[in-house]
Design a protein around this motif. Sequence first.
Motif, PDB file in Angstrom:
ATOM      1  N   PHE A 138       0.821  -1.208   0.000  1.00 37.99           N
ATOM      2  CA  PHE A 138       0.000   0.000   0.000  1.00 37.99           C
ATOM      3  C   PHE A 138       0.859   1.264   0.000  1.00 37.99           C
ATOM      4  O   PHE A 138       0.571   2.219  -0.710  1.00 37.99           O
ATOM      5  N   SER A 139       1.922   1.274   0.785  1.00 38.85           N
ATOM      6  CA  SER A 139       2.756   2.481   0.863  1.00 38.85           C
ATOM      7  C   SER A 139       3.478   2.732  -0.461  1.00 38.85           C
ATOM      8  O   SER A 139       3.608   3.880  -0.884  1.00 38.85           O
ATOM      9  N   ARG A 140       3.918   1.693  -1.132  1.00 36.97           N
ATOM     10  CA  ARG A 140       4.548   1.883  -2.446  1.00 36.97           C
ATOM     11  C   ARG A 140       3.525   2.333  -3.482  1.00 36.97           C
ATOM     12  O   ARG A 140       3.834   3.110  -4.367  1.00 36.97           O
ATOM     13  N   THR A 141       2.301   1.838  -3.358  1.00 37.61           N
ATOM     14  CA  THR A 141       1.251   2.229  -4.293  1.00 37.61           C
ATOM     15  C   THR A 141       0.897   3.699  -4.120  1.00 37.61           C
ATOM     16  O   THR A 141       0.647   4.401  -5.094  1.00 37.61           O
ATOM     17  N   ARG A 142       0.889   4.185  -2.878  1.00 35.45           N
ATOM     18  CA  ARG A 142       0.596   5.602  -2.627  1.00 35.45           C
ATOM     19  C   ARG A 142       1.571   6.512  -3.355  1.00 35.45           C
ATOM     20  O   ARG A 142       1.221   7.630  -3.724  1.00 35.45           O
TER      21      ARG A 142
ATOM     22  N   TRP B 225      -8.343  -0.598  -0.842  1.00 38.30           N
ATOM     23  CA  TRP B 225      -7.009  -1.051  -1.237  1.00 38.30           C
ATOM     24  C   TRP B 225      -6.878  -2.569  -1.129  1.00 38.30           C
ATOM     25  O   TRP B 225      -6.236  -3.205  -1.955  1.00 38.30           O
ATOM     26  N   THR B 226      -7.516  -3.151  -0.106  1.00 38.09           N
ATOM     27  CA  THR B 226      -7.488  -4.606   0.037  1.00 38.09           C
ATOM     28  C   THR B 226      -8.218  -5.266  -1.122  1.00 38.09           C
ATOM     29  O   THR B 226      -7.766  -6.284  -1.661  1.00 38.09           O
ATOM     30  N   GLU B 227      -9.332  -4.683  -1.534  1.00 36.84           N
ATOM     31  CA  GLU B 227     -10.077  -5.215  -2.680  1.00 36.84           C
ATOM     32  C   GLU B 227      -9.231  -5.160  -3.952  1.00 36.84           C
ATOM     33  O   GLU B 227      -9.195  -6.120  -4.725  1.00 36.84           O
ATOM     34  N   ARG B 228      -8.534  -4.064  -4.161  1.00 40.93           N
ATOM     35  CA  ARG B 228      -7.657  -3.960  -5.341  1.00 40.93           C
ATOM     36  C   ARG B 228      -6.537  -4.992  -5.286  1.00 40.93           C
ATOM     37  O   ARG B 228      -6.187  -5.598  -6.303  1.00 40.93           O
ATOM     38  N   LEU B 229      -5.972  -5.162  -4.114  1.00 38.89           N
ATOM     39  CA  LEU B 229      -4.906  -6.143  -3.942  1.00 38.89           C
ATOM     40  C   LEU B 229      -5.409  -7.539  -4.281  1.00 38.89           C
ATOM     41  O   LEU B 229      -4.737  -8.308  -4.965  1.00 38.89           O
TER      42      LEU B 229
ATOM     43  N   VAL C 219       7.535  -9.267  -5.864  1.00 36.53           N
ATOM     44  CA  VAL C 219       6.122  -9.349  -5.487  1.00 36.53           C
ATOM     45  C   VAL C 219       5.585  -7.963  -5.135  1.00 36.53           C
ATOM     46  O   VAL C 219       4.489  -7.592  -5.570  1.00 36.53           O
ATOM     47  N   ILE C 220       6.348  -7.173  -4.390  1.00 34.07           N
ATOM     48  CA  ILE C 220       5.916  -5.815  -4.051  1.00 34.07           C
ATOM     49  C   ILE C 220       5.731  -4.998  -5.329  1.00 34.07           C
ATOM     50  O   ILE C 220       4.715  -4.323  -5.510  1.00 34.07           O
ATOM     51  N   GLY C 221       6.692  -5.056  -6.232  1.00 31.03           N
ATOM     52  CA  GLY C 221       6.606  -4.307  -7.481  1.00 31.03           C
ATOM     53  C   GLY C 221       5.436  -4.754  -8.344  1.00 31.03           C
ATOM     54  O   GLY C 221       4.721  -3.931  -8.924  1.00 31.03           O
ATOM     55  N   LEU C 222       5.217  -6.059  -8.412  1.00 31.89           N
ATOM     56  CA  LEU C 222       4.128  -6.605  -9.214  1.00 31.89           C
ATOM     57  C   LEU C 222       2.771  -6.155  -8.668  1.00 31.89           C
ATOM     58  O   LEU C 222       1.918  -5.672  -9.416  1.00 31.89           O
ATOM     59  N   PHE C 223       2.583  -6.283  -7.362  1.00 29.78           N
ATOM     60  CA  PHE C 223       1.307  -5.891  -6.766  1.00 29.78           C
ATOM     61  C   PHE C 223       1.105  -4.378  -6.789  1.00 29.78           C
ATOM     62  O   PHE C 223      -0.011  -3.896  -6.979  1.00 29.78           O
ATOM     63  N   THR C 224       2.167  -3.619  -6.624  1.00 30.91           N
ATOM     64  CA  THR C 224       2.062  -2.159  -6.708  1.00 30.91           C
ATOM     65  C   THR C 224       1.616  -1.742  -8.104  1.00 30.91           C
ATOM     66  O   THR C 224       0.717  -0.916  -8.250  1.00 30.91           O
ATOM     67  N   LEU C 225       2.230  -2.303  -9.101  1.00 29.85           N
ATOM     68  CA  LEU C 225       1.856  -2.003 -10.483  1.00 29.85           C
ATOM     69  C   LEU C 225       0.420  -2.432 -10.769  1.00 29.85           C
ATOM     70  O   LEU C 225      -0.362  -1.687 -11.364  1.00 29.85           O
TER      71      LEU C 225
END
Length: 150
Positions: free
Chosen positions: A9-13, A33-37, A79-85
């Motif tokens: 979430f923080s990287r997505t912000r 944000w949880t729904e988007r994830l 994984v962080i980069g993939l989910f953020t994107l």
Amino acid sequence: MTLPYETIFSRTRGRISDMKELSLDENNLNEIWTERLRMVAGDERVIRKFASFNMDDEIQQIEFEMQYPVSDFADKEYVIGLFTLGMTIEWLKPKVDSAKFTARALGTKEEKNMQNPYKDMQSRLDTLQHEFSRKLASHGYINNSYVRGE
């Protein structure tokens, strides 16, 4: 390996700017944000990257093992980069759809084109989706059993 939702979430912000969304109370924002994830995690191309995968919304944590692990650091960053994107794409999709159907009705043709951000938003969405697909594909062909000689 465990990964807190808040890390994603923080990287997505850092990638989105939506004052209306950020003005929501913390519980509503967290639910969105949880729904988007979950939407990103549910993509069949994404879930195939994992040997095991579990999301726990109660403790806001993901537990995973990669199908073809590289290292703890590399796997977590991937994984962080993939989910953020993916979350950025999920945020932008409704905006593009909304802009497509609510173009300004007043003014001349030139003024309408200047006021309508749809083309820019659609281009950004296309770019993000291409980047997402490329990220999935490159991880797949770089880290697989054939390349490793298994």
